[in-house]
Design an enzyme around this catalytic site. Structure first.
Site, mmCIF file in Angstrom:
data_model
loop_
_atom_site.group_PDB
_atom_site.id
_atom_site.type_symbol
_atom_site.label_atom_id
_atom_site.label_comp_id
_atom_site.label_asym_id
_atom_site.label_seq_id
_atom_site.Cartn_x
_atom_site.Cartn_y
_atom_site.Cartn_z
ATOM 1 N N LYS A 185 0.844 -1.195 0.000
ATOM 2 C CA LYS A 185 0.000 0.000 0.000
ATOM 3 C C LYS A 185 0.882 1.247 0.000
ATOM 4 C CE LYS A 185 -3.938 -2.202 0.366
ATOM 5 N NZ LYS A 185 -5.000 -2.135 -0.658
ATOM 6 N N ASP A 240 -0.640 0.079 -4.333
ATOM 7 C CA ASP A 240 -2.069 0.413 -4.303
ATOM 8 C C ASP A 240 -2.272 1.658 -3.453
ATOM 9 O OD1 ASP A 240 -4.814 0.459 -4.195
ATOM 10 O OD2 ASP A 240 -5.050 -1.528 -3.289
ATOM 11 N N GLU A 254 -2.055 0.820 -8.547
ATOM 12 C CA GLU A 254 -3.487 0.521 -8.425
ATOM 13 C C GLU A 254 -4.264 1.667 -7.792
ATOM 14 O OE1 GLU A 254 -4.156 -3.369 -6.809
ATOM 15 O OE2 GLU A 254 -5.934 -2.756 -5.697
ATOM 16 N N GLU A 276 -11.704 -2.126 -9.007
ATOM 17 C CA GLU A 276 -12.375 -2.656 -7.822
ATOM 18 C C GLU A 276 -13.514 -1.763 -7.359
ATOM 19 O OE1 GLU A 276 -8.762 -2.274 -5.061
ATOM 20 O OE2 GLU A 276 -10.406 -1.850 -3.709
ATOM 21 N N ASP A 303 -14.315 -6.729 -9.917
ATOM 22 C CA ASP A 303 -14.673 -7.476 -8.701
ATOM 23 C C ASP A 303 -16.072 -8.067 -8.915
ATOM 24 O OD1 ASP A 303 -16.093 -7.832 -6.171
ATOM 25 O OD2 ASP A 303 -14.431 -6.817 -5.168
ATOM 26 N N HIS A 354 -10.077 -8.031 -8.087
ATOM 27 C CA HIS A 354 -9.898 -7.523 -6.719
ATOM 28 C C HIS A 354 -10.481 -8.482 -5.685
ATOM 29 C CE1 HIS A 354 -11.920 -5.166 -3.362
ATOM 30 N NE2 HIS A 354 -10.640 -4.943 -3.141
HETATM 31 MG MG MG Z 1 -7.023 -2.144 -4.116
#
Ligand code: MG
Length: 362
Positions: free
Chosen positions: A168, A197, A223, A249, A272, A299
Site C-alpha cells: 500500500k 495500491d 493501483e 475494484e 470485482d 480484486h
Molecule cells: Mg485495491
C-alpha cells in the site's frame, strides 16, 4: 422445469484474519450477503457478495424487499433474463453499489445452480481456459506496517512461492513511500513482481508526481491512484508513466470499464465479481478487456475469482487474501504459488452451515 420455488437472504459477519489498513480505511469485518435459491428439481444454489464493513443491511433490504420476491416462478436457467429483469426493476438505484452487490448475490447463486445441474465446476462452466492461476500476496503490504515488516513479509511471500507482492502507498511524505518500495525491491530482487495500491487517495497531479518517484522500483502496476470516477485523471496519469495503471475494484457497471479502456486509462482491469453485479457481468468485462489486449487481475474475493480468472484467457493474477476459512470446510488448494480452481460442481465453495449460523446477524 428448473423453476425457482424459494429465495432467501441472510447477512453474515465474517471476521478478518489480518488487520488490513490502506490509505483511506481499515477493513475490520466482511459483511457477507448470502443468498440461497431453490428450484422444483430439488437443487439449492448458494451465492454471495460482500462489503468491507458498511452498508450490508442496506443490501439485505434491497434483496428482501425488492429483488428476491421477483424470483419465484422464474426459470433458473435464464440467467441473463433474470439479471436484466432485476436490474430494470431497480432503476432508481442503478448504477449503484447497493444494487450491484445485491444482484451479485443472486447471480452467483444462479451460477451455482447452473454448475450443480450440469455437474460442472465454475472455471469450466464460465469458459475453461486453464485449471490454475498465479497468486500475488497482499497480506504483508498494509500501510500501517513498518518498512522492516514489509521486507520481512515480502521475503516470506517469496519463500512460499508467490509471484508478486503488493504494497500500500499513500504515506504523508513521498520519500516514505519511495524508501519502503525500494527496500522491498532490494530484498526480493528484480524478478518478483511488485505492485502498489493507493486506494483512490491521490489527486491526478500528486499521482503523476508519485509515479515518477516510483519508476526505479520496477513496479508491475499502480493501483487505484485516483477516485474511480476520475477517468480523465487516470488517462493523464497513464500517459505520463511507464507503470501500468490498474483500476476496477470500485466500478459498478460494464460501461465504466468501457470508458476506461476506450480512453487508454486502464492498463490492468481489476473487476470485482461482487461489485460489478455477479458472474454474468464479470465475464462481459473480462471479454471486453481481452478485446483491448488488457489483462484481468480481479480484486479480493479470491475464493470466487480463482475460478473466474481460470476461465478466461486474459486472466493473469489472483489476489491472495484468504477470507472464508472461518466459514468453509475445505481450503483453496495452493501449489507453488498457484491456486488450483475447485473441481467440484458449482462455485466450489464448501460452506460450513454451523459456522455461518454462528455469525448470522440478520
Ligand atoms: Mg485495491
Amino acid at each position: 422445469m428448473p423453476v425457482i420455488t424459494q429465495a432467501t437472504a441472510a447477512l453474515v459477519d465474517i471476521e478478518v484474519e489480518t488487520v488490513r489498513t490502506d490509505a483511506v480505511q481499515s477493513f475490520l469485518k466482511q459483511e457477507t450477503l448470502l443468498v440461497e435459491i431453490s428450484t422444483d428439481e430439488g437443487l439449492t444454489g448458494v451465492g454471495y457478495s460482500y462489503t468491507i464493513g458498511t452498508g450490508g443491511r442496506a443490501v439485505l433490504a434491497m434483496l428482501r424487499d425488492h429483488l428476491l420476491p421477483l424470483l419465484p416462478g422464474q426459470d433458473s436457467r435464464n440467467v441473463e433474463h433474470i439479471w436484466t429483469t432485476l436490474f430494470r426493476s431497480t432503476r432508481a438505484t442503478t448504477v449503484g453499489a447497493i444494487t450491484s452487490l445485491a444482484l451479485a448475490a443472486v447471480d452467483t447463486a444462479l451460477w451455482d445452480l447452473r454448475g450443480l445441474r450440469s455437474q460442472s465446476p465454475l472455471w469450466q462452466l464460465a469458459g475453461g481456459y486453464r485449471p490454475e492461476v498465479p497468486l500475488y500476496d497482499t497480506e504483508g503490504g498494509w500501510l500501517h506496517l513498518s518498512t522492516e515488516e514489509l521486507v520481512e513479509g515480502a521475503l516470506a511471500s517469496q519463500q512460499r512461492g508467490f509471484r508478486g507482492v503488493k504494497i500500500k502507498v499513500g504515506k504523508e511524505h513521498i520519500a516514505d513511500d519511495r524508501s519502503r518500495l525500494l527496500a522491498v525491491r532490494e530484498a526480493i530482487g528484480q524478478e518478483m513482481h511488485l505492485m502498489v495500491d493507493a486506494n483512490q487517495s491521490m489527486t491526478s497531479a500528486e499521482a503523476i508526481r508519485r509515479a515518477r518517484a516510483f519508476e526505479d522500483a520496477n513496479l508491475f502496476w499502480f493501483e487505484e491512484p485516483l477516485p474511480a470516477d476520475d477517468v480523465s485523471g487516470h488517462a493523464r496519469l497513464a500517459e505520463s508513466t511507464s507503470i501500468p495503471v490498474a483500476v476496477g475494484e470500485s466500478m459498478y457497471s460494464i460501461a465504466q470499464f468501457r470508458d476506461y479502456l476506450h480512453r487508454g486509462a486502464a492498463g490492468i482491469v481489476q473487476v470485482d465479481v461482487a461489485r460489478i453485479g455477479g458472474i454474468t457481468p464479470w465475464l462481459k468485462v473480462a471479454h471486453l478487456a481481452e478485446a483491448y489486449n488488457v489483462a484481468v487481475c480481479p480484486h479480493f474475493l479470491m475464493e470466487l475469482h480463482v475460478s473466474l480468472t481460470a476461465a478466461v484467457p486474459n486472466g493473469e493474477y489472483v489476489e491472495y487474501i484468504p477470507q472464508l476459512r472461518g466459514v468453509t470446510n475445505t481450503e483453496l488448494e495452493i501449489r507453488d504459488g498457484r491456486a488450483i480452481a475447485p473441481n467440484t460442481p458449482g462455485l466450489g465453495i464448501d460452506w460450513n452451515r454451523d459456522r455461518l449460523d454462528d455469525r448470522t446477524v440478520a
